[in-house]
Design a protein around this motif. Structure first.
Motif, PDB file in Angstrom:
ATOM      1  N   PHE A 161     -47.759 -22.102  34.982  1.00  0.00           N
ATOM      2  CA  PHE A 161     -47.771 -23.074  36.074  1.00  0.00           C
ATOM      3  C   PHE A 161     -47.981 -24.495  35.557  1.00  0.00           C
ATOM      4  CE2 PHE A 161     -49.171 -19.230  38.432  1.00  0.00           C
ATOM      5  CZ  PHE A 161     -48.169 -19.214  39.400  1.00  0.00           C
ATOM      6  N   GLU A 162     -48.699 -24.636  34.443  1.00  0.00           N
ATOM      7  CA  GLU A 162     -49.061 -25.953  33.932  1.00  0.00           C
ATOM      8  C   GLU A 162     -48.309 -26.256  32.638  1.00  0.00           C
ATOM      9  OE1 GLU A 162     -50.976 -27.971  35.493  1.00  0.00           O
ATOM     10  OE2 GLU A 162     -51.992 -26.694  36.950  1.00  0.00           O
ATOM     11  N   ILE A 163     -48.189 -27.544  32.319  1.00  0.00           N
ATOM     12  CA  ILE A 163     -47.573 -27.915  31.048  1.00  0.00           C
ATOM     13  C   ILE A 163     -48.534 -27.563  29.913  1.00  0.00           C
ATOM     14  CG2 ILE A 163     -46.325 -29.807  32.170  1.00  0.00           C
ATOM     15  CD1 ILE A 163     -48.119 -31.718  30.524  1.00  0.00           C
ATOM     16  N   PRO A 164     -48.032 -27.324  28.709  1.00  0.00           N
ATOM     17  CA  PRO A 164     -48.895 -26.952  27.585  1.00  0.00           C
ATOM     18  C   PRO A 164     -49.879 -28.068  27.237  1.00  0.00           C
ATOM     19  CG  PRO A 164     -46.592 -26.490  27.090  1.00  0.00           C
ATOM     20  CD  PRO A 164     -46.605 -27.302  28.340  1.00  0.00           C
ATOM     21  N   SER A 165     -50.989 -27.681  26.628  1.00  0.00           N
ATOM     22  CA  SER A 165     -51.966 -28.676  26.191  1.00  0.00           C
ATOM     23  C   SER A 165     -51.579 -29.275  24.850  1.00  0.00           C
ATOM     24  CB  SER A 165     -53.358 -28.048  26.084  1.00  0.00           C
ATOM     25  OG  SER A 165     -53.354 -27.003  25.126  1.00  0.00           O
ATOM     26  N   SER A 166     -50.667 -28.609  24.125  1.00  0.00           N
ATOM     27  CA  SER A 166     -50.285 -29.104  22.809  1.00  0.00           C
ATOM     28  C   SER A 166     -48.884 -28.636  22.442  1.00  0.00           C
ATOM     29  CB  SER A 166     -51.283 -28.604  21.754  1.00  0.00           C
ATOM     30  OG  SER A 166     -50.922 -29.046  20.459  1.00  0.00           O
ATOM     31  N   LEU A 167     -48.088 -29.537  21.874  1.00  0.00           N
ATOM     32  CA  LEU A 167     -46.746 -29.225  21.388  1.00  0.00           C
ATOM     33  C   LEU A 167     -46.548 -29.896  20.027  1.00  0.00           C
ATOM     34  CD1 LEU A 167     -44.632 -29.756  24.623  1.00  0.00           C
ATOM     35  CD2 LEU A 167     -44.844 -27.598  23.388  1.00  0.00           C
ATOM     36  N   THR A 168     -46.251 -29.104  19.025  1.00  0.00           N
ATOM     37  CA  THR A 168     -45.983 -29.640  17.691  1.00  0.00           C
ATOM     38  C   THR A 168     -44.511 -29.421  17.373  1.00  0.00           C
ATOM     39  OG1 THR A 168     -48.236 -29.134  16.964  1.00  0.00           O
ATOM     40  CG2 THR A 168     -46.595 -29.530  15.250  1.00  0.00           C
ATOM     41  N   LEU A 169     -43.820 -30.494  17.044  1.00  0.00           N
ATOM     42  CA  LEU A 169     -42.382 -30.431  16.809  1.00  0.00           C
ATOM     43  C   LEU A 169     -42.058 -29.912  15.412  1.00  0.00           C
ATOM     44  CD1 LEU A 169     -41.226 -33.761  18.462  1.00  0.00           C
ATOM     45  CD2 LEU A 169     -41.815 -31.579  19.514  1.00  0.00           C
ATOM     46  N   TYR A 170     -40.887 -29.346  15.279  1.00  0.00           N
ATOM     47  CA  TYR A 170     -40.460 -28.773  14.007  1.00  0.00           C
ATOM     48  C   TYR A 170     -39.782 -29.835  13.143  1.00  0.00           C
ATOM     49  CZ  TYR A 170     -38.202 -25.637  10.683  1.00  0.00           C
ATOM     50  OH  TYR A 170     -37.793 -25.009   9.538  1.00  0.00           O
ATOM     51  N   SER A 171     -40.073 -29.820  11.856  1.00  0.00           N
ATOM     52  CA  SER A 171     -39.472 -30.770  10.913  1.00  0.00           C
ATOM     53  C   SER A 171     -38.249 -30.141  10.272  1.00  0.00           C
ATOM     54  CB  SER A 171     -40.495 -31.170   9.846  1.00  0.00           C
ATOM     55  OG  SER A 171     -41.532 -31.931  10.410  1.00  0.00           O
ATOM     56  N   ALA A 172     -37.125 -30.294  10.925  1.00  0.00           N
ATOM     57  CA  ALA A 172     -35.884 -29.712  10.412  1.00  0.00           C
ATOM     58  C   ALA A 172     -35.392 -30.463   9.176  1.00  0.00           C
ATOM     59  CB  ALA A 172     -34.807 -29.746  11.496  1.00  0.00           C
ATOM     60  N   VAL A 173     -34.737 -29.744   8.288  1.00  0.00           N
ATOM     61  CA  VAL A 173     -34.094 -30.353   7.124  1.00  0.00           C
ATOM     62  C   VAL A 173     -32.652 -30.679   7.487  1.00  0.00           C
ATOM     63  CG1 VAL A 173     -33.376 -30.038   4.728  1.00  0.00           C
ATOM     64  CG2 VAL A 173     -35.575 -29.119   5.497  1.00  0.00           C
ATOM     65  N   VAL A 174     -32.275 -31.931   7.300  1.00  0.00           N
ATOM     66  CA  VAL A 174     -30.910 -32.377   7.569  1.00  0.00           C
ATOM     67  C   VAL A 174     -30.193 -32.569   6.241  1.00  0.00           C
ATOM     68  CG1 VAL A 174     -29.471 -34.174   8.591  1.00  0.00           C
ATOM     69  CG2 VAL A 174     -31.612 -33.512   9.703  1.00  0.00           C
ATOM     70  N   LYS A 218     -24.012 -33.898  11.058  1.00  0.00           N
ATOM     71  CA  LYS A 218     -23.291 -34.388  12.231  1.00  0.00           C
ATOM     72  C   LYS A 218     -24.053 -34.080  13.530  1.00  0.00           C
ATOM     73  CE  LYS A 218     -18.581 -34.313  10.376  1.00  0.00           C
ATOM     74  NZ  LYS A 218     -18.482 -35.790  10.356  1.00  0.00           N
ATOM     75  N   THR A 219     -24.780 -32.973  13.533  1.00  0.00           N
ATOM     76  CA  THR A 219     -25.576 -32.617  14.708  1.00  0.00           C
ATOM     77  C   THR A 219     -26.709 -33.612  14.933  1.00  0.00           C
ATOM     78  OG1 THR A 219     -25.116 -30.253  14.430  1.00  0.00           O
ATOM     79  CG2 THR A 219     -27.075 -30.834  15.707  1.00  0.00           C
ATOM     80  N   TYR A 220     -27.314 -34.052  13.846  1.00  0.00           N
ATOM     81  CA  TYR A 220     -28.514 -34.885  13.947  1.00  0.00           C
ATOM     82  C   TYR A 220     -28.255 -36.397  13.891  1.00  0.00           C
ATOM     83  CZ  TYR A 220     -31.309 -30.652  13.520  1.00  0.00           C
ATOM     84  OH  TYR A 220     -31.884 -29.429  13.749  1.00  0.00           O
ATOM     85  N   LEU A 221     -27.048 -36.785  13.546  1.00  0.00           N
ATOM     86  CA  LEU A 221     -26.740 -38.226  13.456  1.00  0.00           C
ATOM     87  C   LEU A 221     -27.138 -39.022  14.696  1.00  0.00           C
ATOM     88  CD1 LEU A 221     -23.339 -38.614  11.556  1.00  0.00           C
ATOM     89  CD2 LEU A 221     -25.438 -39.900  11.118  1.00  0.00           C
ATOM     90  N   PRO A 222     -26.906 -38.492  15.923  1.00  0.00           N
ATOM     91  CA  PRO A 222     -27.295 -39.267  17.105  1.00  0.00           C
ATOM     92  C   PRO A 222     -28.786 -39.538  17.222  1.00  0.00           C
ATOM     93  CG  PRO A 222     -25.730 -37.538  17.694  1.00  0.00           C
ATOM     94  CD  PRO A 222     -26.157 -37.262  16.295  1.00  0.00           C
ATOM     95  N   THR A 223     -29.605 -38.792  16.481  1.00  0.00           N
ATOM     96  CA  THR A 223     -31.061 -39.003  16.558  1.00  0.00           C
ATOM     97  C   THR A 223     -31.568 -39.954  15.483  1.00  0.00           C
ATOM     98  OG1 THR A 223     -31.752 -37.224  15.052  1.00  0.00           O
ATOM     99  CG2 THR A 223     -31.240 -36.599  17.322  1.00  0.00           C
ATOM    100  N   GLY A 224     -30.689 -40.348  14.553  1.00  0.00           N
ATOM    101  CA  GLY A 224     -31.109 -41.223  13.458  1.00  0.00           C
ATOM    102  C   GLY A 224     -31.539 -42.586  13.969  1.00  0.00           C
ATOM    103  N   LEU A 235     -36.930 -34.188   9.008  1.00  0.00           N
ATOM    104  CA  LEU A 235     -37.164 -34.957  10.228  1.00  0.00           C
ATOM    105  C   LEU A 235     -38.635 -35.061  10.615  1.00  0.00           C
ATOM    106  CD1 LEU A 235     -34.315 -33.797  12.641  1.00  0.00           C
ATOM    107  CD2 LEU A 235     -34.330 -35.682  10.995  1.00  0.00           C
ATOM    108  N   TYR A 236     -38.966 -36.225  11.135  1.00  0.00           N
ATOM    109  CA  TYR A 236     -40.202 -36.441  11.885  1.00  0.00           C
ATOM    110  C   TYR A 236     -39.718 -37.113  13.163  1.00  0.00           C
ATOM    111  CZ  TYR A 236     -45.196 -37.004  12.550  1.00  0.00           C
ATOM    112  OH  TYR A 236     -46.487 -36.900  13.011  1.00  0.00           O
ATOM    113  N   PRO A 237     -39.284 -36.326  14.153  1.00  0.00           N
ATOM    114  CA  PRO A 237     -38.393 -36.822  15.218  1.00  0.00           C
ATOM    115  C   PRO A 237     -39.032 -37.815  16.183  1.00  0.00           C
ATOM    116  CG  PRO A 237     -39.013 -34.532  15.601  1.00  0.00           C
ATOM    117  CD  PRO A 237     -39.547 -34.887  14.257  1.00  0.00           C
ATOM    118  N   PRO A 238     -38.480 -39.027  16.274  1.00  0.00           N
ATOM    119  CA  PRO A 238     -38.962 -39.993  17.263  1.00  0.00           C
ATOM    120  C   PRO A 238     -38.601 -39.598  18.689  1.00  0.00           C
ATOM    121  CG  PRO A 238     -37.047 -40.873  16.138  1.00  0.00           C
ATOM    122  CD  PRO A 238     -37.403 -39.602  15.429  1.00  0.00           C
ATOM    123  N   THR A 239     -37.744 -38.576  18.839  1.00  0.00           N
ATOM    124  CA  THR A 239     -37.427 -38.067  20.171  1.00  0.00           C
ATOM    125  C   THR A 239     -38.658 -37.502  20.866  1.00  0.00           C
ATOM    126  OG1 THR A 239     -36.732 -36.025  19.063  1.00  0.00           O
ATOM    127  CG2 THR A 239     -35.004 -37.562  19.727  1.00  0.00           C
TER     128      THR A 239
END
Length: 345
Positions: free
Chosen positions: A318-331, A337-343, A290-294
């Motif tokens: 108190f503040e939101i993070p300055s950086s967030l890197t998403l995880y590239s899960a293997v489907v 079935k868990t990830y189908l709704p994100t396709g 995944l390279y999630p468009p979410t």
């Protein structure tokens, strides 16, 4: 489009949980001087201060970019207190800068920007920040951290790393295993990072050798043409990693036309068509990374929290993070079935 929301994926978003209650009173040595609990308000579903979010991205000429736009729009609709000002989108740097400047002149509360070119749009990010408009930099990062308040994006190196580990585990017991790689555009930094991650993972499997690599262009046509060349040059191999599921549609056509089924294929990004093929289990395609468009939905969450001066649920700060890197899960077939709704289409 249904989404795998940031409640599960990023430990923030819309869960109505107060952020970071400190664990006190656990022992008899409790002191009256213990620090107070963090009662900073966190973002939740409840209606709050009205926030106008400007959203500017490149032209949606690719399935993943279409999904980015859809995720941003659909997420904004969930909030009664969010108004989304979205631009038409352009791959022309000057045109996108002009669109962002228009949003700045409209005095939106927060900007979410996915630049066509992070380096080229750094200055307009700086302009927004200097105008007092916080910027959420989405995926393609600006050259200066002063050009954004918060960055959220995917992990290209991690994408290649996880693809390599998945293939490595499938082939770890095979002697003299061979793999090939169908990359994306070689002039893009993200392509170089994906290849670097893939190569790093393969170093853990001394029985596996990468015998060929071909760069395509993230299109169905290029995927088919470049895959045909690889198949002609390589009479036998054990696994293929394809960087992008859109060009993977063309790659699968070439594979089917050549009548080849003697290897496994791992895709990239998480297109719906790829997930459906994985679920059907009737082709060489066995997984996608995944390279999630979410991330665009989560960017709206961050922008709303910034506009309302709130933190995010699940984090004590108190503040939101300055950086967030998403995880590239293997489907693969086990979790598809868990990830189908994100396709994305």
């Amino acid at each position: 489009m249904p989404e795998l929301t940031s409640r599960r994926g990023l430990l923030f978003g819309t869960a109505a949980v107060s952020a970071g209650v400190l664990l006190t009173g656990c022992t008899s040595n409790e002191s009256k001087d213990e620090p107070a609990s963090n009662d900073q308000p966190a973002a939740d579903d409840k209606k709050g201060k009205q926030v106008t979010i400007g959203f500017a991205g490149p032209q949606a000429d690719h399935g993943w970019l279409n999904a980015i736009n859809d995720n941003a729009k659909n997420r904004a609709k969930k909030y009664e207190d969010v108004t989304l000002e979205i631009t038409e989108g352009s791959n022309d740097t000057a045109a996108q800068i002009g669109q962002i400047e228009t949003l700045i002149n409209k005095k939106v509360d927060v900007l979410v920007i996915l630049p066509a070119d992070g380096k080229a749009l750094t200055q307009v990010g700086l302009k927004a920040m200097r105008a007092g408009i916080p910027v959420v930099n989405l995926d393609r990062i600006f050259n200066s951290p002063q050009a954004y308040r918060s960055y959220i994006g995917g992990d290209n190196f991690g994408m290649g790393l996880n693809a390599g580990h998945y293939i490595g585990e499938q082939l770890k017991d095979k002697k003299n295993a061979k793999v090939i790689e169908l990359a994306g555009l070689d002039n893009l930094e993200l392509t170089k990072q994906r290849t670097a991650g893939f190569d790093a993972a393969l170093k853990n499997y001394p029985n596996i050798k990468k015998v060929a690599r071909q760069a395509a262009e993230f299109t169905v046509e290029s995927g088919q043409a470049k895959m045909s060349q690889l198949l002609q040059a390589q009479s036998s191999f054990d696994a293929l990693w394809n960087h992008d599921d859109d060009q993977g549609v063309g790659a699968l056509r070439a594979i089917e036309q050549a009548g080849r089924d003697d290897f496994i294929m791992v895709g990239g990004a998480g297109a719906l068509s790829a997930m459906q093929a994985i679920e059907a289990d009737n082709s060489v395609l066995k997984a996608t990374v995944l390279y999630p468009p979410t991330m665009a939905a989560s960017a709206i969450d961050l922008a709303r929290a910034l506009g309302q001066g709130k933190g995010v649920s699940g984090l004590a700060e108190f503040e939101i993070p300055s950086s967030l890197t998403l995880y590239s899960a293997v489907v693969d077939k086990e979790n598809v079935k868990t990830y189908l709704p994100t396709g994305f289409k």
